[in-house]
Design a protein around this motif. Sequence first.
Motif, PDB file in Angstrom:
ATOM      1  N   GLN A 139      36.314  52.500  40.204  1.00  0.00           N
ATOM      2  CA  GLN A 139      36.481  52.458  41.659  1.00  0.00           C
ATOM      3  C   GLN A 139      35.968  53.744  42.301  1.00  0.00           C
ATOM      4  OE1 GLN A 139      40.649  51.638  42.207  1.00  0.00           O
ATOM      5  NE2 GLN A 139      40.438  49.418  41.808  1.00  0.00           N
TER       6      GLN A 139
ATOM      7  N   THR B  90      39.445  51.490  35.311  1.00  0.00           N
ATOM      8  CA  THR B  90      39.356  50.806  36.605  1.00  0.00           C
ATOM      9  C   THR B  90      39.337  51.804  37.745  1.00  0.00           C
ATOM     10  OG1 THR B  90      40.525  48.890  35.690  1.00  0.00           O
ATOM     11  CG2 THR B  90      40.440  49.101  38.093  1.00  0.00           C
ATOM     12  N   CYS B  91      40.209  52.806  37.636  1.00  0.00           N
ATOM     13  CA  CYS B  91      40.221  53.839  38.685  1.00  0.00           C
ATOM     14  C   CYS B  91      38.911  54.617  38.715  1.00  0.00           C
ATOM     15  CB  CYS B  91      41.402  54.790  38.450  1.00  0.00           C
ATOM     16  SG  CYS B  91      43.023  54.039  38.704  1.00  0.00           S
TER      17      CYS B  91
ATOM     18  N   GLN C 283      32.936  54.017  44.700  1.00  0.00           N
ATOM     19  CA  GLN C 283      33.108  54.651  46.001  1.00  0.00           C
ATOM     20  C   GLN C 283      32.066  55.749  46.224  1.00  0.00           C
ATOM     21  OE1 GLN C 283      36.962  56.444  46.520  1.00  0.00           O
ATOM     22  NE2 GLN C 283      36.721  56.672  48.739  1.00  0.00           N
TER      23      GLN C 283
END
Length: 583
Positions: free
Chosen positions: A114, A110-111, A118
């Motif tokens: 992200q 998930t990170c 980004q």
Amino acid sequence: MEPIYWNCIIAHGITAFSYFGIPIVIGVFLAKTKATIPSKFWLAFFLLGGFILFCGFHHLLAIFEPHVAVSLLHLGVLDVMAFLSLSVLLYLMPTIYQIVEAIARYQEDTCELQRSQQIQRLFLDQGPFAAYIKDEESRMLYYNQELQSRFSVDPQEWLGKTNSEFLPDPQEAQRVMENDQVVLKTLRPLKLIEEVKIASNAQPCYWLSFKFPFSDYATGACRIGGISIDITESIEAQRSLTDLNRQLEEKTLKLDAKKQELIYLSDMADMLYCCESEDEVYKVVALTCSKLFPNMSGCIYIIANSKNYVQMNSFWGDERTSKEIFSQSDCWALRRGKLNLSSSPNSGLICNHLIHPVSGAHLCVPLFGQGEVVGILHIYALEEISLEDQQITEIIARTLGIALNNLSIKQRLTYDNLRDGMTQLFNQNYLQTITEQRLAEAERLRQSLSVIFLDIDNFKSYNSRYGHLTANIVLQGLAKLLLKSIRSFDIACRWGGEEFVIVMPNMTLETLRKRVEQLRIDVEQMQLKDGDQILESITASFGIAVSEPGITVKDFLNRANQAMLEAKRTGKNRVMEYVNTYN
């Protein structure tokens, strides 16, 4: 003890409610997010759920612990649940470890997702290109900072709007809309160059655009993505290069045209150098003008020897716009002695030799030969005659004047080389050359050639009596008589001193005898004067010879000379015919 009792009852009730709420919350979460559980975790999931429910029942039964009627049941249930909970915990320990690892990996993924999203967002927002996303109705769903800075709009200003609502040019908006529909209908990427007009910039920009369809997995709707790169500088550089190439091609064509003009002018100069007469000079110039000015007409006019009128000599082109004969005063170029350009209706001086109604452009350039104006070069064009064509015409006129001067010098030198300076008859060198040609011609035509050799009798004593100047008058008078007595194609020459030779082609021997005898009589009867002084008459001795096949010039002339010498020996003032004693 009463407060402690009710406090325990409330704590066990809340704990039981919390345990029972856990599977309810998980079920609602799975239903809302439509998430799925991997098959290898199903058993662990159900056992864990059962453990949570048993814990809830444990706390629920603890509420009723003070009542004796359920104490044994409570203890039994607790024992069973404790055993089952211990078993489940022992069984689920490895699985729980896997679940914890899966959760950790999920968190890492998930990170990472992200971070990737980004980075992608930063890439789209800060990239040196325009990026956007539209829906099926061409409404804007997203556009990056490049578009915002180019069109000076806010991040939310265009959202939900179509092209026609924010593009200043309706035609451009319609064109973009049509391209979007092509992408949606074909479901294939589209690559094109778009002309974009920005309100803050007077000049249009050019973008290389890539439009492509894709599906929004969250909603299942079809979207249009687009990336546009500004290629205005490349387009302008290409246009500049195209303009440079076009200019280079034009200059190359002009250079080729100039080269061809130089070739024509050079050929004209070579041909003029070889001309033998003025008519040939004018024909060469007319031929050159027809090549240099293919879309024009023109002619060369020459002033008559009487100086009373000007007459057309040569002509080229399809249209005659000037009279064939006119007076010198009818042409402004002849009056002024320099170029005259006129174009209808009111530009320039209109020459009177032009045929009415006058149309187009007319150029008259005076021709100079031997230091004076000898004619004009006239050029006619349907449209204007360029300055370059005027300059070429003046070059032709100057070259023509030089050619006429050279021709005059050449003719004079040729005349001097071929003629005897005193009598103006042909000289001995020319006689030998022309006799050789006439012999070859007579043999080819199977005709005869006759030659007459004559010598003035007692000329030395005549010269001693009257002097050299008077004797020269006699030679000149005899030359005039010879010219009057022969045919136009006969050739009279001064051999040297008082000796003369006449060459007569295609004449029978009988006719030759009569003609020479008459010439002898004419010489004898010729009256000579030196001013008012009447001079003594002269006589001449004649020798004649007729050619034979294969005879040489030297032998042929020697035969006539021998016959003349025989006439001298036998009394002079007579005609003797060469007799071949070897036949």
